[in-house]
Design an enzyme around this catalytic site. Structure first.
Site, PDB file in Angstrom:
ATOM      1  N   ASP A  76       0.845  -1.191   0.000  1.00  0.00           N
ATOM      2  CA  ASP A  76       0.000   0.000   0.000  1.00  0.00           C
ATOM      3  C   ASP A  76       0.877   1.236   0.000  1.00  0.00           C
ATOM      4  OD1 ASP A  76      -2.989   0.801   0.368  1.00  0.00           O
ATOM      5  OD2 ASP A  76      -1.887   2.125   1.721  1.00  0.00           O
ATOM      6  N   TYR A 151      -2.790  12.534   2.542  1.00  0.00           N
ATOM      7  CA  TYR A 151      -3.343  11.705   3.617  1.00  0.00           C
ATOM      8  C   TYR A 151      -2.733  12.089   4.964  1.00  0.00           C
ATOM      9  CZ  TYR A 151      -5.465   8.635   0.120  1.00  0.00           C
ATOM     10  OH  TYR A 151      -6.223   8.132  -0.904  1.00  0.00           O
TER      11      TYR A 151
END
Length: 344
Positions: A76, A151
């Site tokens: 990820d 993020y």
């Protein structure tokens, strides 16, 4: 086998192959029943990423099923903030979350030890290279600094990344420091993946499309160019794909300014423009993932448009973004068969 015989590596070196090699972004994922089974065994999503046995299994699943020309490491883009101790967590139905970072938090970040923390990822890469068919390219990857930073600033995904854009305007020095730190860590991380057995790597800038022209240069181009320059200085033979989703016309100079060997194209890139970009080197893309969900004529027509426009130059056939969970696995079979039947 020399990686030069792997079809995707040949395209990354500038060759045109008929039919073109193919793989799909998120080809290991929730649309596959075998993935859902392994995911259930693994526990949390991060446990799946950090457990080499499980990560190898889910990476191999689409290779066994479809025989794609590349496997992409299952991991990820947010493992780097996780390694930076930002308390990354994944809640079903909510997407990734982490502790939002502020100016003081950015100054306190230490890049030391990140690659060591991500040692399980490198173990996965090593195991994959030994388990994959010889002819299959192994791709490593990371998130681009801008996308990872969005993020980190907001603590979660947002529709237009307004929190990160606002933070960058209000605190330009701190934001630049964050981007450059992420660039340097990402370069080290990708070099480690290459050393562990990755044939090539991809940099995903999934949120490049929310940036204006000036911001794209500073937040997207500059950090990715820094990553690629750092990798090439240490591993001159490395091949790098850069994917700036939604960048549109700004892709015109993206390859030259970043030093990428190939550029990924999302489905909104007009095919006439894509042909212009291909004149400078390999491109990857750019079928709309919704055509895979639809299947049938919509899928075949979309594939034919991409192949007719881009198949006569160096092309890695792919989607314009990741395959979605609602895709029918049989439609992916049809996609692979249709691409491989193309005669040019």
């Amino acid at each position: 086998m020399s990686d030069e015989r792997r079809k995707i590596m040949r395209v990354l070196s500038g060759e045109t192959l008929t039919p073109p090699p193919l793989w799909l972004m998120r080809q290991a994922g929730r649309y596959l029943p075998e993935y859902r089974e392994t995911r259930a065994k693994a526990g949390s999503f991060l446990d799946l990423c950090y457990n080499p046995e499980h990560a190898v299994e889910v990476t191999m699943q689409p290779i066994r099923r479809y025989g794609f020309d590349a496997a992409i490491l299952f991991s990820d883009i947010l493992v780097i903030p996780d390694a930076l101790k930002r308390n990354v967590r994944y809640t079903e139905g909510h997407g990734p979350e982490m502790d939002p970072i502020d100016e003081a938090g950015i100054q306190a970040l230490k890049g030391d030890g990140v690659v060591d923390y991500l040692a399980p990822v490198m173990e996965t890469v090593r195991r994959l290279r030994s388990e994959l068919p010889e002819e299959t390219t192994l791709l490593g990857f990371c998130g681009a600094p801008w996308t990872v930073a969005t993020y980190m600033i907001a603590g979660h995904g947002t529709p237009d990344q307004a929190p990160a854009r606002l933070f960058a305007y209000r605190h330009p020095k701190a934001f630049e420091h964050l981007l450059m730190l992420l660039a340097d860590i990402s370069a080290d991380y990708l070099v480690a993946q290459i050393d562990a057995g990755a044939d090539a790597v991809q940099i995903f800038d999934s949120w490049a499309g929310v940036l204006g022209e000036t911001e794209f240069e500073v937040f997207a181009v500059k950090p990715v160019a820094r990553i690629i320059s750092s990798i090439k200085a240490r591993r001159p033979q490395a091949k790098i794909i850069a994917f700036a989703k939604g960048a549109g016309y700004l892709l015109k100079t993206y390859r030259r300014k970043t030093g990428a060997d190939a550029i990924g194209l999302d489905w909104s890139v007009p095919l006439a423009f894509a042909r212009e970009l291909q004149r400078e080197g390999p491109v990857q893309g750019n079928l709309d993932p919704m055509r895979v969900v639809a299947g049938g004529k919509a899928l075949r027509d979309g594939i034919d448009e991409v192949l007719q426009n881009l198949g006569h130059g160096p092309l890695i056939f792919n989607l314009g973004h990741g395959i979605t969970p609602q895709a029918d696995p049989s439609h992916v079979t049809a996609l692979v068969e249709h691409v491989r039947a193309w005669k040019g």
